[in-house]
Write a protein that holds these residues in place. Structure first.
Motif, PDB file in Angstrom:
ATOM      1  N   LYS A   1      23.160  -7.551 -22.706  1.00  0.00           N
ATOM      2  CA  LYS A   1      22.400  -8.798 -22.747  1.00  0.00           C
ATOM      3  C   LYS A   1      20.967  -8.526 -23.200  1.00  0.00           C
ATOM      4  CE  LYS A   1      23.199 -13.056 -21.840  1.00  0.00           C
ATOM      5  NZ  LYS A   1      24.456 -13.785 -21.749  1.00  0.00           N
ATOM      6  N   GLN A   2      20.392  -7.416 -22.684  1.00  0.00           N
ATOM      7  CA  GLN A   2      19.028  -7.058 -23.100  1.00  0.00           C
ATOM      8  C   GLN A   2      18.960  -6.849 -24.603  1.00  0.00           C
ATOM      9  OE1 GLN A   2      17.375  -3.759 -20.893  1.00  0.00           O
ATOM     10  NE2 GLN A   2      18.012  -4.647 -18.951  1.00  0.00           N
ATOM     11  N   SER A   3      20.015  -6.253 -25.159  1.00  0.00           N
ATOM     12  CA  SER A   3      19.990  -6.012 -26.598  1.00  0.00           C
ATOM     13  C   SER A   3      20.074  -7.336 -27.363  1.00  0.00           C
ATOM     14  CB  SER A   3      21.131  -5.068 -27.004  1.00  0.00           C
ATOM     15  OG  SER A   3      22.338  -5.771 -27.139  1.00  0.00           O
ATOM     16  N   PHE A   4      20.856  -8.295 -26.825  1.00  0.00           N
ATOM     17  CA  PHE A   4      20.908  -9.614 -27.477  1.00  0.00           C
ATOM     18  C   PHE A   4      19.543 -10.290 -27.415  1.00  0.00           C
ATOM     19  CE2 PHE A   4      25.628  -9.964 -26.196  1.00  0.00           C
ATOM     20  CZ  PHE A   4      25.984  -9.238 -27.321  1.00  0.00           C
ATOM     21  N   ASP A   5      18.886 -10.148 -26.226  1.00  0.00           N
ATOM     22  CA  ASP A   5      17.558 -10.751 -26.078  1.00  0.00           C
ATOM     23  C   ASP A   5      16.578 -10.145 -27.075  1.00  0.00           C
ATOM     24  OD1 ASP A   5      18.566 -12.295 -24.116  1.00  0.00           O
ATOM     25  OD2 ASP A   5      17.725 -11.163 -22.444  1.00  0.00           O
ATOM     26  N   LEU A   6      16.667  -8.806 -27.263  1.00  0.00           N
ATOM     27  CA  LEU A   6      15.796  -8.145 -28.229  1.00  0.00           C
ATOM     28  C   LEU A   6      16.032  -8.711 -29.614  1.00  0.00           C
ATOM     29  CD1 LEU A   6      15.724  -4.339 -27.362  1.00  0.00           C
ATOM     30  CD2 LEU A   6      13.800  -5.890 -27.598  1.00  0.00           C
ATOM     31  N   ASP A   7      17.310  -8.940 -29.952  1.00  0.00           N
ATOM     32  CA  ASP A   7      17.639  -9.472 -31.266  1.00  0.00           C
ATOM     33  C   ASP A   7      17.007 -10.835 -31.479  1.00  0.00           C
ATOM     34  OD1 ASP A   7      19.001  -7.538 -32.613  1.00  0.00           O
ATOM     35  OD2 ASP A   7      20.952  -8.057 -31.767  1.00  0.00           O
ATOM     36  N   SER A   8      17.149 -11.711 -30.466  1.00  0.00           N
ATOM     37  CA  SER A   8      16.579 -13.049 -30.673  1.00  0.00           C
ATOM     38  C   SER A   8      15.058 -12.990 -30.617  1.00  0.00           C
ATOM     39  CB  SER A   8      17.145 -14.041 -29.655  1.00  0.00           C
ATOM     40  OG  SER A   8      17.099 -13.501 -28.364  1.00  0.00           O
ATOM     41  N   GLY A   9      14.526 -12.053 -29.794  1.00  0.00           N
ATOM     42  CA  GLY A   9      13.073 -11.866 -29.780  1.00  0.00           C
ATOM     43  C   GLY A   9      12.567 -11.414 -31.139  1.00  0.00           C
TER      44      GLY A   9
ATOM     45  N   VAL B   1      35.149 -10.058 -32.205  1.00  0.00           N
ATOM     46  CA  VAL B   1      34.675 -11.088 -33.140  1.00  0.00           C
ATOM     47  C   VAL B   1      33.181 -11.354 -32.949  1.00  0.00           C
ATOM     48  CG1 VAL B   1      34.871 -13.508 -33.793  1.00  0.00           C
ATOM     49  CG2 VAL B   1      36.932 -12.184 -33.334  1.00  0.00           C
ATOM     50  N   PHE B   2      32.755 -11.649 -31.702  1.00  0.00           N
ATOM     51  CA  PHE B   2      31.328 -11.969 -31.554  1.00  0.00           C
ATOM     52  C   PHE B   2      30.662 -11.262 -30.376  1.00  0.00           C
ATOM     53  CE2 PHE B   2      33.508 -15.702 -29.578  1.00  0.00           C
ATOM     54  CZ  PHE B   2      33.057 -15.546 -28.291  1.00  0.00           C
ATOM     55  N   GLY B   3      31.298 -10.201 -29.858  1.00  0.00           N
ATOM     56  CA  GLY B   3      30.724  -9.533 -28.699  1.00  0.00           C
ATOM     57  C   GLY B   3      29.630  -8.537 -29.038  1.00  0.00           C
ATOM     58  N   GLY B   4      29.390  -8.283 -30.317  1.00  0.00           N
ATOM     59  CA  GLY B   4      28.336  -7.355 -30.682  1.00  0.00           C
ATOM     60  C   GLY B   4      27.127  -8.100 -31.196  1.00  0.00           C
ATOM     61  N   GLY B   5      26.313  -7.436 -32.039  1.00  0.00           N
ATOM     62  CA  GLY B   5      25.095  -8.075 -32.536  1.00  0.00           C
ATOM     63  C   GLY B   5      25.404  -9.178 -33.528  1.00  0.00           C
TER      64      GLY B   5
ATOM     65  N   GLY C   1      42.072 -19.517 -22.344  1.00  0.00           N
ATOM     66  CA  GLY C   1      40.887 -20.295 -21.983  1.00  0.00           C
ATOM     67  C   GLY C   1      39.894 -19.473 -21.176  1.00  0.00           C
ATOM     68  N   ALA C   2      40.420 -18.736 -20.175  1.00  0.00           N
ATOM     69  CA  ALA C   2      39.524 -17.940 -19.333  1.00  0.00           C
ATOM     70  C   ALA C   2      38.830 -16.860 -20.167  1.00  0.00           C
ATOM     71  CB  ALA C   2      40.305 -17.316 -18.186  1.00  0.00           C
ATOM     72  N   GLY C   3      39.576 -16.238 -21.083  1.00  0.00           N
ATOM     73  CA  GLY C   3      38.977 -15.210 -21.936  1.00  0.00           C
ATOM     74  C   GLY C   3      37.883 -15.789 -22.813  1.00  0.00           C
ATOM     75  N   LEU C   4      38.158 -16.970 -23.356  1.00  0.00           N
ATOM     76  CA  LEU C   4      37.169 -17.614 -24.232  1.00  0.00           C
ATOM     77  C   LEU C   4      35.882 -17.904 -23.457  1.00  0.00           C
ATOM     78  CD1 LEU C   4      36.560 -18.994 -26.978  1.00  0.00           C
ATOM     79  CD2 LEU C   4      37.436 -21.106 -25.986  1.00  0.00           C
ATOM     80  N   ILE C   5      36.027 -18.497 -22.248  1.00  0.00           N
ATOM     81  CA  ILE C   5      34.832 -18.845 -21.469  1.00  0.00           C
ATOM     82  C   ILE C   5      34.080 -17.571 -21.071  1.00  0.00           C
ATOM     83  CG2 ILE C   5      33.992 -19.973 -19.386  1.00  0.00           C
ATOM     84  CD1 ILE C   5      36.450 -21.774 -19.513  1.00  0.00           C
ATOM     85  N   THR C   6      34.822 -16.524 -20.650  1.00  0.00           N
ATOM     86  CA  THR C   6      34.168 -15.263 -20.288  1.00  0.00           C
ATOM     87  C   THR C   6      33.291 -14.772 -21.433  1.00  0.00           C
ATOM     88  OG1 THR C   6      36.055 -14.650 -18.950  1.00  0.00           O
ATOM     89  CG2 THR C   6      34.558 -12.885 -19.552  1.00  0.00           C
TER      90      THR C   6
ATOM     91  N   ILE D   1      30.160 -16.887 -22.161  1.00  0.00           N
ATOM     92  CA  ILE D   1      29.080 -16.654 -21.198  1.00  0.00           C
ATOM     93  C   ILE D   1      28.427 -15.302 -21.466  1.00  0.00           C
ATOM     94  CG2 ILE D   1      28.546 -16.310 -18.751  1.00  0.00           C
ATOM     95  CD1 ILE D   1      30.654 -18.338 -18.064  1.00  0.00           C
ATOM     96  N   ARG D   2      29.241 -14.281 -21.755  1.00  0.00           N
ATOM     97  CA  ARG D   2      28.665 -12.957 -22.004  1.00  0.00           C
ATOM     98  C   ARG D   2      27.732 -12.967 -23.210  1.00  0.00           C
ATOM     99  NH1 ARG D   2      33.056  -8.108 -21.235  1.00  0.00           N
ATOM    100  NH2 ARG D   2      33.319  -8.359 -18.997  1.00  0.00           N
ATOM    101  N   ARG D   3      28.122 -13.694 -24.259  1.00  0.00           N
ATOM    102  CA  ARG D   3      27.340 -13.631 -25.488  1.00  0.00           C
ATOM    103  C   ARG D   3      26.156 -14.590 -25.444  1.00  0.00           C
ATOM    104  NH1 ARG D   3      24.414 -12.944 -28.803  1.00  0.00           N
ATOM    105  NH2 ARG D   3      24.627 -12.379 -31.000  1.00  0.00           N
ATOM    106  N   TRP D   4      26.380 -15.825 -24.982  1.00  0.00           N
ATOM    107  CA  TRP D   4      25.319 -16.821 -25.080  1.00  0.00           C
ATOM    108  C   TRP D   4      24.877 -17.395 -23.741  1.00  0.00           C
ATOM    109  CZ3 TRP D   4      29.454 -17.282 -28.781  1.00  0.00           C
ATOM    110  CH2 TRP D   4      29.098 -16.856 -30.075  1.00  0.00           C
ATOM    111  N   GLY D   5      25.547 -17.070 -22.640  1.00  0.00           N
ATOM    112  CA  GLY D   5      25.228 -17.702 -21.360  1.00  0.00           C
ATOM    113  C   GLY D   5      24.016 -17.088 -20.682  1.00  0.00           C
TER     114      GLY D   5
END
Lengths: 202, 375
Positions: free
Chosen positions: B188-196, B280-284, B327-332, B335-339
């Protein structure tokens, strides 16, 4: 029906929250503290008494086809009064109650009592009913707010009751929305048990 | 004189199975033991204390609610409260005070289960509801109680709560900034760095943005490294008590499959969706995530084996179970990527629990000879 019976009707037998399940929106929203609950209860009670009085007074003059708009105009007048007075003299409380003061206009209890009681009863009985309903509503709000404030911030009427240790680590959920629903469920359960006991004793 | 034995008629099915609630629940409890052993090994005897406190509170509140509601107290022995207690403790950080699982278990049993009418009537998984309750009530305790696994191999390969060994950590500039967090927290910190970095670039600081992007990428590279993945697999990382040791959880899962308690559709569709979407979208960017990392980190294996497969709160139809897992996998993963939280496993299962009646109705099998309404 006698005046005394109309008066006590709203407190237990037809308690607007616990028995009629009316006015849930402000009930769940503003009961985060006892102070808010008392403020909301007082405001709603004032509007209730005034609107019941006026609706009952005018009940033979209002054409039944347009009665709902007429009630709304009457209620809105008093709500505007409360809104302005509160804003002038109790700005803190006014800020914490926020949108729920104007929303008293569409409060089911007030509209329900205008339509269901004041519409077809004499003035004195209507006022008695309004006082009882107002007390019942305020009482219900204070009961829920007591639990929510005690559990959620460890205080009662802003006085620290459960000690500093608890206040540092309170059960936060109690002052959040889910806590209101959960505690309401428990209170309704207890109320039903009491009701059943009372019925059984008869 | 004894009554003559009545001739009893029962409707089909006439097959008698020894699969009853008590056997299933104690099988699940046994299957959780390896993960408990791993928790004690990595986080010390305190882990055991938390689990015991949680189970005791769950069983006691089950007993008291049954007593209060005048229902048969023998229900307390069906083992479901024990399982709820263990699962709730498994979902807590190891550093929490002992009263926390006690409060959580009591809430899970009283409000999550008995208030709805007991086992079989609860609409969501009680253990997860207890966790959500604790999360909303004590956010500080629930997100700061991470402790690093006990260091048993000397300083050479020591890993912090994020589970990244020293070798892999060397590639990250300014690595001190990522201590005291779980692997998913680091992601999550790495995602935050990316958007920062995007914001910094808008201000005109091209070099600063590049530096931030580089750091984010190197953090992810360290997370995907073989050393980190190995630590994640055996459970040498910070995280909730019972979710860290993937090997031990799978051991329990295999036991449940052999005992025919666990049906594979739910775990496979759930973990499969997490892996696919992790890629698909769990990385940068798009299509550069590491599916293995996403399955091994966080609580998806614990959730996938022991909570997605809860018999009461998940669909009964085969197709419905696959839909539930998807459905559960999609929501998980969303949340991990954008929640707002680093991990979305428990909320995803809770949300899908609520859709279970709808899924059941949607996937109801056709009776033989039934004709479509407007066919």
């Amino acid at each position: 029906m006698s005046l005394a019976k109309d008066l006590t009707n709203g407190i237990f037998r037809e308690n607007p929250i616990f028995k009629l399940a009316l006015g849930m929106c402000p009930f769940l929203a503003v009961t985060t503290s006892v102070e808010n609950a008392l403020g909301m209860g007082a405001a709603a009670t004032f509007v209730l008494i005034c609107s019941n009085f006026l609706v009952s007074l005018l009940r033979n003059l209002i054409p039944s086809k347009v009665r709902i708009p007429c009630y709304i105009v009457i209620i809105a007048t008093f709500v505007t009064l409360v809104d302005m007075v509160m804003n002038a003299y109790l700005p803190e409380l006014h800020r914490s109650l926020g949108i729920f003061i104007p929303l008293i206009v569409v409060n089911c209890i007030i509209l329900g009592r205008a339509e269901g009681f004041a519409n077809r009863h004499p003035v004195l009985n209507s006022v008695a009913d309004a006082v009882g309903m107002g007390i019942g509503f305020t009482l219900a709000m204070v009961i829920l707010a007591t639990f929510r404030e005690l559990l959620g911030s460890g205080t009662w009427l802003n006085m620290n009751v459960l000690g500093r240790n608890y206040a540092n680590q309170p059960l936060l959920i109690a002052i959040l929305a889910p806590g209101a629903f959960i505690l309401l469920g428990f209170i309704l359960g207890v109320f039903n048990i009491l009701e059943k006991r009372r019925g059984g004793a008869k | 004189m004894a009554e003559p034995r009545r001739f009893e008629l029962a409707i089909s099915p006439h097959v008698i199975s020894n699969l009853d609630t008590r056997r299933i629940m104690y099988d699940v409890a046994v299957a959780l033991l390896p993960a408990l052993a791993a928790a004690v090994w990595f986080f010390g005897p305190r882990a055991l204390l938390l689990v015991v406190a949680s189970v005791a509170a769950a069983v006691l509140s089950e007993y008291l609610s049954l007593k209060f509601m005048k229902r048969p107290v023998s229900f307390v022995l069906d083992g479901s409260a024990v399982v709820t207690g263990i699962l709730l403790a498994f979902n807590l950080p190891p550093g929490v005070p002992v009263w926390l699982p006690v409060v959580g278990s009591a809430f899970a049993i009283v409000v999550g289960k008995q208030a709805f009418g007991g086992l079989g009537h609860n609409i969501v998984n009680p253990a997860l509801l207890g966790r959500a309750f604790l999360m909303a009530s004590f956010p500080v305790l629930m997100t700061a109680g991470w402790t690093a696994p006990v260091n048993r191999d000397g300083d050479g390969t020591y890993s912090d709560t994020h589970g990244i060994p020293v070798v892999e950590l060397a590639g990250v500039p300014g690595a001190d900034a990522i201590s005291g967090a779980t692997p998913l927290n680091v992601l999550k910190q790495s995602f935050d760095l990316d958007s920062g970095a995007g914001a910094v670039e808008l201000e005109g600081d091209r070099a600063g943005a590049d530096e931030m992007r580089l750091k984010a990428a190197s953090m992810r590279r360290a997370l995907y490294g073989a050393g980190t993945l190995k630590n994640l697999l055996i459970g040498k990382r910070g995280g909730c008590l019972g979710e860290t040791s993937i090997v031990m959880l799978f051991l329990g899962g295999i036991y449940l499959v052999l005992r025919k308690v666990l049906e594979l559709r739910l775990p496979l569709s759930y973990l499969g969706t997490v892996a696919l979407l992790g890629w698909v979208f769990g990385g940068g960017g798009w299509f550069d995530g590491n599916p293995l990392f996403h399955v091994l980190s966080g609580g998806v294996v614990l959730g996938g084996i022991f909570m997605v497969s809860d018999m009461v709160t998940t669909p009964v139809t085969p197709r419905g179970r696959i839909i539930f897992g998807l459905g559960a996998g999609l929501i998980t993963m969303i949340i991990r990527r954008w929640g707002g939280y680093p991990e979305g496993c428990s909320y995803s299962i809770l949300l899908m629990n609520l859709t279970t009646p709808l899924i059941n109705r949607l996937t109801r099998p056709k009776f033989f000879g039934e004709v479509k309404k407007n066919g």
